[in-house]
Scaffold this motif. Structure first.
Motif, PDB file in Angstrom:
ATOM      1  N   THR A   1       6.235  -4.994  -7.055  1.00 50.93           N
ATOM      2  CA  THR A   1       7.651  -5.207  -7.345  1.00 50.93           C
ATOM      3  C   THR A   1       8.534  -4.546  -6.293  1.00 50.93           C
ATOM      4  OG1 THR A   1       7.194  -5.300  -9.721  1.00 50.93           O
ATOM      5  CG2 THR A   1       9.472  -4.887  -9.056  1.00 50.93           C
ATOM      6  N   ARG A   2       8.265  -3.276  -6.009  1.00 51.11           N
ATOM      7  CA  ARG A   2       9.086  -2.563  -5.018  1.00 51.11           C
ATOM      8  C   ARG A   2       8.872  -3.127  -3.616  1.00 51.11           C
ATOM      9  NH1 ARG A   2       7.414   1.925  -8.158  1.00 51.11           N
ATOM     10  NH2 ARG A   2       5.834   2.502  -6.611  1.00 51.11           N
ATOM     11  N   ALA A   3       7.624  -3.464  -3.296  1.00 52.64           N
ATOM     12  CA  ALA A   3       7.338  -4.013  -1.965  1.00 52.64           C
ATOM     13  C   ALA A   3       8.021  -5.363  -1.773  1.00 52.64           C
ATOM     14  CB  ALA A   3       5.829  -4.143  -1.772  1.00 52.64           C
ATOM     15  N   ALA A   4       7.991  -6.200  -2.808  1.00 50.75           N
ATOM     16  CA  ALA A   4       8.635  -7.508  -2.716  1.00 50.75           C
ATOM     17  C   ALA A   4      10.144  -7.362  -2.505  1.00 50.75           C
ATOM     18  CB  ALA A   4       8.347  -8.322  -3.972  1.00 50.75           C
TER      19      ALA A   4
ATOM     20  N   LEU B   1       4.199 -12.617  -2.588  1.00 47.80           N
ATOM     21  CA  LEU B   1       3.543 -11.434  -2.043  1.00 47.80           C
ATOM     22  C   LEU B   1       2.145 -11.275  -2.615  1.00 47.80           C
ATOM     23  CD1 LEU B   1       3.611  -8.871  -0.355  1.00 47.80           C
ATOM     24  CD2 LEU B   1       4.771  -7.723  -2.241  1.00 47.80           C
ATOM     25  N   SER B   2       2.001 -11.426  -3.933  1.00 49.75           N
ATOM     26  CA  SER B   2       0.698 -11.277  -4.578  1.00 49.75           C
ATOM     27  C   SER B   2      -0.286 -12.319  -4.054  1.00 49.75           C
ATOM     28  CB  SER B   2       0.855 -11.403  -6.096  1.00 49.75           C
ATOM     29  OG  SER B   2      -0.392 -11.285  -6.737  1.00 49.75           O
ATOM     30  N   SER B   3       0.162 -13.557  -3.897  1.00 48.92           N
ATOM     31  CA  SER B   3      -0.693 -14.627  -3.400  1.00 48.92           C
ATOM     32  C   SER B   3      -1.133 -14.358  -1.967  1.00 48.92           C
ATOM     33  CB  SER B   3       0.053 -15.964  -3.481  1.00 48.92           C
ATOM     34  OG  SER B   3      -0.702 -16.997  -2.908  1.00 48.92           O
ATOM     35  N   THR B   4      -0.223 -13.851  -1.162  1.00 52.22           N
ATOM     36  CA  THR B   4      -0.533 -13.568   0.243  1.00 52.22           C
ATOM     37  C   THR B   4      -1.580 -12.461   0.364  1.00 52.22           C
ATOM     38  OG1 THR B   4       1.663 -14.261   0.958  1.00 52.22           O
ATOM     39  CG2 THR B   4       0.435 -12.822   2.444  1.00 52.22           C
TER      40      THR B   4
ATOM     41  N   ARG C   1       0.236  -1.053 -14.681  1.00 51.15           N
ATOM     42  CA  ARG C   1       1.290  -0.078 -14.397  1.00 51.15           C
ATOM     43  C   ARG C   1       1.509   0.168 -12.907  1.00 51.15           C
ATOM     44  NH1 ARG C   1       3.267   2.981 -18.518  1.00 51.15           N
ATOM     45  NH2 ARG C   1       2.325   2.683 -20.565  1.00 51.15           N
ATOM     46  N   ASN C   2       0.450   0.128 -12.119  1.00 53.77           N
ATOM     47  CA  ASN C   2       0.623   0.439 -10.708  1.00 53.77           C
ATOM     48  C   ASN C   2      -0.445  -0.224  -9.856  1.00 53.77           C
ATOM     49  OD1 ASN C   2      -1.686   2.001 -11.150  1.00 53.77           O
ATOM     50  ND2 ASN C   2      -0.480   3.866 -11.500  1.00 53.77           N
ATOM     51  N   VAL C   3      -0.410   0.092  -8.570  1.00 55.16           N
ATOM     52  CA  VAL C   3      -1.356  -0.458  -7.611  1.00 55.16           C
ATOM     53  C   VAL C   3      -2.020   0.708  -6.894  1.00 55.16           C
ATOM     54  CG1 VAL C   3      -1.605  -1.839  -5.524  1.00 55.16           C
ATOM     55  CG2 VAL C   3      -0.006  -2.556  -7.292  1.00 55.16           C
TER      56      VAL C   3
ATOM     57  N   ALA D   1       0.824  -1.209   0.000  1.00 53.05           N
ATOM     58  CA  ALA D   1       0.000   0.000   0.000  1.00 53.05           C
ATOM     59  C   ALA D   1       0.856   1.256   0.000  1.00 53.05           C
ATOM     60  CB  ALA D   1      -0.935  -0.010   1.215  1.00 53.05           C
ATOM     61  N   GLU D   2       1.973   1.241   0.721  1.00 58.46           N
ATOM     62  CA  GLU D   2       2.838   2.418   0.795  1.00 58.46           C
ATOM     63  C   GLU D   2       3.706   2.558  -0.443  1.00 58.46           C
ATOM     64  OE1 GLU D   2       3.266   2.739   5.670  1.00 58.46           O
ATOM     65  OE2 GLU D   2       4.901   1.881   4.476  1.00 58.46           O
ATOM     66  N   GLU D   3       4.157   1.445  -0.995  1.00 56.75           N
ATOM     67  CA  GLU D   3       5.012   1.491  -2.180  1.00 56.75           C
ATOM     68  C   GLU D   3       4.217   1.665  -3.464  1.00 56.75           C
ATOM     69  OE1 GLU D   3       8.242   1.547  -2.380  1.00 56.75           O
ATOM     70  OE2 GLU D   3       8.643   1.308  -0.243  1.00 56.75           O
TER      71      GLU D   3
END
Length: 296
Positions: free
Chosen positions: A22-25, A35-38, A56-58, A16-18
């Motif tokens: 990709t960056r969070a992982a 991460l996506s599965s979790t 492109r983003n979240v 949520a913050e990133e």
């Protein structure tokens, strides 16, 4: 409902913050697929969509924003308490992230940290050098270094340097060709080097002051930089007038490769301060940094 794993909430906070899996992982040091599965499992257990994924983003949903607002402060409290417990160790340990300019790093922060860090091998420091005025809380920094005038009022600020000046300088060859400016407004007719300030809305307007008369001059020239060190090198090579911190250009003035211009108009700026939110002040590892940098 099955009890939710605290780690899953921490991972959700990172995404949520990133605003990026990709960056969070990378930050969490796990695979993007894990991460996506979790996060999908977390959404299934709660029964609400927390994040909207695009190519492109979240983006965070209203439910996700509410959850983030609830869990983020509590996760920070837990992490701070764990860090406080580490004070029971013989030496402080942990990771500290700082954002600062290259000038602050080279002239103040690194010279003061270099002799101290060898005594704390379990202390890990990340130093991000740029001239951007970052939001240290939103971007996950423990602290930042700025001039005193640029620090938010809700931050704790510790002076780490004396006040200093910006000065205009040029090479002897430039002065011979174009002459010497007698007044800041003369700079409009000269070849000058611009400084890019990304968060300040563009190019830095040179600030001058004499007898309480303050002036800001927008200069023009062939070159634009975002670092004073490159600007000094260009000035020595005769590419124009530079406006740079006096303490890093003084050796070149003394050796004669650069001339000091408009000396009486050069203003004194507040020195550098280390600034941080109050929740960081009692963490032992962070206290090592503050004590090392404090100006005496």
């Amino acid at each position: 409902m099955t009890k939710i794993d605290l780690n899953h909430l921490t991972w959700f906070q990172a995404v949520a913050e990133e605003r990026s899996f990709t960056r969070a992982a990378a930050k969490l040091r796990i695979s993007q697929s894990t991460l996506s599965s979790t996060i999908k499992q977390l959404e299934d257990r709660i029964g609400l969509r927390l994040l909207t994924r695009t190519t492109r983003n979240v983006a965070i949903t209203a439910a996700g924003a509410r959850l983030l607002q609830t869990v983020a402060p509590r996760i920070d409290e837990i992490e701070n308490e764990i860090n406080a417990l580490k004070a029971l160790q013989e030496k402080p340990s942990g990771s500290i992230r700082l954002t600062l300019s290259d000038h602050a790093f080279n002239t103040i922060v690194w010279p003061k940290l270099k002799p101290v860090l060898k005594d704390y091998p379990d202390l890990h420091i990340e130093l991000l050098q740029d001239n951007t005025l970052r939001n240290i809380i939103e971007e996950g920094f423990d602290a930042g270094v700025r001039l005193g005038e640029a620090i938010e009022k809700d931050m704790i600020a510790v002076r780490i340097s004396p006040d200093w000046r910006l000065v205009a300088v040029a090479a002897p060859a430039y002065i011979k060709t174009y002459g010497t400016p007698k007044h800041p407004q003369d700079l409009i007719k000269h070849v000058c080097m611009n400084m890019r300030q990304e968060t300040a809305g563009g190019l830095y307007a040179w600030e001058f002051e004499k007898n309480k008369e303050a002036l800001r001059v927008k200069v023009n020239g062939q070159l634009t930089f975002n670092t004073s060190y490159a600007m000094i090198d260009a000035a020595i090579s005769g590419y124009g007038i530079a406006y740079v911190p006096e303490n890093i250009v003084q050796p070149h003035i003394e050796e004669g490769s650069l001339f000091l211009l408009l000396d009486e108009w050069s203003p004194v700026f507040d020195g550098y301060f280390l600034y941080y939110p109050s929740r960081r002040q009692n963490v032992p590892a962070f206290k090592v940094i503050v004590d090392a940098l404090r100006h005496t």
